[in-house]
Design an enzyme around this catalytic site. Sequence first.
Site, mmCIF file in Angstrom:
data_model
loop_
_atom_site.group_PDB
_atom_site.id
_atom_site.type_symbol
_atom_site.label_atom_id
_atom_site.label_comp_id
_atom_site.label_asym_id
_atom_site.label_seq_id
_atom_site.Cartn_x
_atom_site.Cartn_y
_atom_site.Cartn_z
ATOM 1 N N HIS A 56 0.872 -1.184 0.000
ATOM 2 C CA HIS A 56 0.000 0.000 0.000
ATOM 3 C C HIS A 56 0.902 1.224 0.000
ATOM 4 O O HIS A 56 1.522 1.543 1.013
ATOM 5 C CB HIS A 56 -0.918 -0.004 1.228
ATOM 6 C CG HIS A 56 -1.899 -1.142 1.222
ATOM 7 N ND1 HIS A 56 -3.076 -1.102 0.512
ATOM 8 C CD2 HIS A 56 -1.866 -2.364 1.814
ATOM 9 C CE1 HIS A 56 -3.732 -2.243 0.671
ATOM 10 N NE2 HIS A 56 -3.025 -3.031 1.457
ATOM 11 N N ARG A 58 -0.253 4.273 -0.849
ATOM 12 C CA ARG A 58 -1.124 5.376 -0.376
ATOM 13 C C ARG A 58 -1.213 6.593 -1.277
ATOM 14 O O ARG A 58 -1.948 7.511 -0.974
ATOM 15 C CB ARG A 58 -0.700 5.845 1.028
ATOM 16 C CG ARG A 58 -0.735 4.776 2.088
ATOM 17 C CD ARG A 58 -2.134 4.263 2.355
ATOM 18 N NE ARG A 58 -2.169 3.369 3.525
ATOM 19 C CZ ARG A 58 -2.856 2.239 3.571
ATOM 20 N NH1 ARG A 58 -3.569 1.836 2.523
ATOM 21 N NH2 ARG A 58 -2.844 1.505 4.657
ATOM 22 N N HIS A 173 -8.827 -10.373 -1.215
ATOM 23 C CA HIS A 173 -8.751 -10.187 0.248
ATOM 24 C C HIS A 173 -9.944 -10.955 0.799
ATOM 25 O O HIS A 173 -11.074 -10.473 0.747
ATOM 26 C CB HIS A 173 -8.822 -8.685 0.566
ATOM 27 C CG HIS A 173 -9.052 -8.361 2.004
ATOM 28 N ND1 HIS A 173 -8.153 -7.622 2.754
ATOM 29 C CD2 HIS A 173 -10.078 -8.658 2.846
ATOM 30 C CE1 HIS A 173 -8.623 -7.472 3.993
ATOM 31 N NE2 HIS A 173 -9.796 -8.082 4.070
ATOM 32 N N ASP A 300 1.970 -6.843 2.531
ATOM 33 C CA ASP A 300 0.788 -6.078 2.958
ATOM 34 C C ASP A 300 1.230 -4.854 3.770
ATOM 35 O O ASP A 300 0.595 -4.470 4.758
ATOM 36 C CB ASP A 300 -0.204 -6.922 3.753
ATOM 37 C CG ASP A 300 -1.578 -6.242 3.865
ATOM 38 O OD1 ASP A 300 -1.775 -5.180 3.253
ATOM 39 O OD2 ASP A 300 -2.447 -6.799 4.567
ATOM 40 N N HIS A 304 -0.032 3.806 8.097
ATOM 41 C CA HIS A 304 -1.106 4.664 8.607
ATOM 42 C C HIS A 304 -0.494 5.793 9.419
ATOM 43 O O HIS A 304 0.560 5.622 10.047
ATOM 44 C CB HIS A 304 -2.072 3.873 9.489
ATOM 45 C CG HIS A 304 -2.946 2.932 8.727
ATOM 46 N ND1 HIS A 304 -3.859 3.356 7.788
ATOM 47 C CD2 HIS A 304 -3.044 1.574 8.752
ATOM 48 C CE1 HIS A 304 -4.480 2.306 7.272
ATOM 49 N NE2 HIS A 304 -3.996 1.210 7.823
HETATM 50 O O1 DOR Z 1 -4.750 -4.487 7.594
HETATM 51 C C1 DOR Z 1 -4.994 -4.160 6.444
HETATM 52 N N1 DOR Z 1 -4.709 -2.941 5.993
HETATM 53 N N2 DOR Z 1 -5.537 -5.057 5.622
HETATM 54 C C2 DOR Z 1 -5.974 -4.708 4.412
HETATM 55 O O2 DOR Z 1 -6.492 -5.533 3.711
HETATM 56 C C3 DOR Z 1 -5.880 -3.322 3.917
HETATM 57 C C4 DOR Z 1 -4.799 -2.616 4.613
HETATM 58 C C5 DOR Z 1 -4.838 -1.134 4.420
HETATM 59 O O3 DOR Z 1 -5.067 -0.679 3.300
HETATM 60 O O4 DOR Z 1 -4.599 -0.410 5.375
HETATM 61 ZN ZN ZN Z 2 -6.016 -7.163 2.447
#
Ligand code: DOR
Ligand code: ZN
Length: 425
Positions: A56, A58, A173, A300, A304
């Site tokens: 990710h 972002r 997912h 993954d 955040h």
């Molecule tokens: O924990 C997760 N965070 N699982 C996911 O499938 C998406 C991901 C996110 O985008 O933060």
């Molecule tokens: Zn996921």
Amino acid sequence: MTEWLLRGVRLADGGRRDLAIKGELLVEAADLGPNRRAVEADGLMALPGLVDLHTHLRQPGGEEAETVASGTRAAARGGYTACFAMANTDPVTDTGEAASHLADLGRREGWAEVRPVGAITKGLAGQELAELGLMHRAGVDLFSDDGRCVQNAQVMRRALEYVKDFGGVLAQHSQDDDLAGPGACCHESAIGGRLGLPPWPPAAESAIVARDIELVRLTGGRLHVCHVSSAESVDLIRWAKARRLPVTAEVTPHHLLLGTVELEGYDTTYKVNPPLRTEEHSEALRQALADGVIDAVATDHAPHTPQDKDHPFDVARPGMIGLEQALAVVLETMVLTGRMDWSGLVERMSAAPARIGRVSDHQGRPLEPGQPANLVLIDPQRRRTVDKATSLSLARNNPYHGRDLPDPVLATFWRGRATYGGDDF
Ligand code: DOR
Ligand code: ZN
């Protein structure tokens, strides 16, 4: 561009070699000019650059948590030369144009190859198929609504049929929203009950895995199961592979190493989807990765901001970062324990993900003259206590903070350029 000679480096197969880098390629040492930089690599190893099927980044929309530049710098530090950037950005990567835009951004600002993952459904809403064909024309082969699961079996069926025409892959997912709804955040277990956290049962994952395998049987379309977290899902994937169905699977480093016990302190860093589970499940995952039922490790990596994590456990955003420590965790759980050898690690972290993501013509290649110079130079002995403050990711939701782990990566080369290290290894 600097030419490099890495002398006497050990390869995954146990052989020793001088590796010569000129331009974007590995060459014969004799082809280097007199100004090449030589490194005595005695005791060091070189592996093909790692490939992450599940990152990710972002960008666009979440640049406070991560950007293409910061995420791929973290990737390079982790030994990665390619990342598949998940589609759950803002806006979602659900059009050909959005995919092209992200690929361009990757070419301009990336410290590793950035391959856009296309959404399966418009806006990840699970209803209407996204522009799968146009995204494919823009270079997308892997499609996923990750962050969400395609709940509707008919939508999933149509998507499998659609991408089958051009050899695309659907990365699911797997999470049944009725069995594990929005608040679900802890593996259904005695610990979860005691902590009072809403349960996320393994069956919420394996029920979808079973359904999707049936849809693969029906359509012949290709399925990749994201972040497998349960022993039950492993059983189903084994079953599908025994029948030669086109199904592949990935496991994350955090599901290999960490477990439900981390949740005791209600630290939301450990909140992730699917959740950390018990040792029994982690052990099944390690076994499956060793024997090939699980094809690949994928991070993954889910950055955040503190604002998104600083909430009660059941409300905080799920996800943890992983690019910088993935190799360390696989080394610790799989190689140093004797479950897997170096060739196995290369297969699961580089060659298999490159094949699944359709980039095996230039990523995950053997380290031989004529091949692209995508590689990571490591010291398998080096260890360090992880400090989240030193991360190259913008995010600090690092689940390995404070742990003593291998710290193997000395330098990463992508297309012949040192994307990490270079000066001080
Ligand atoms: O924990 C997760 N965070 N699982 C996911 O499938 C998406 C991901 C996110 O985008 O933060
Ligand atoms: Zn996921």
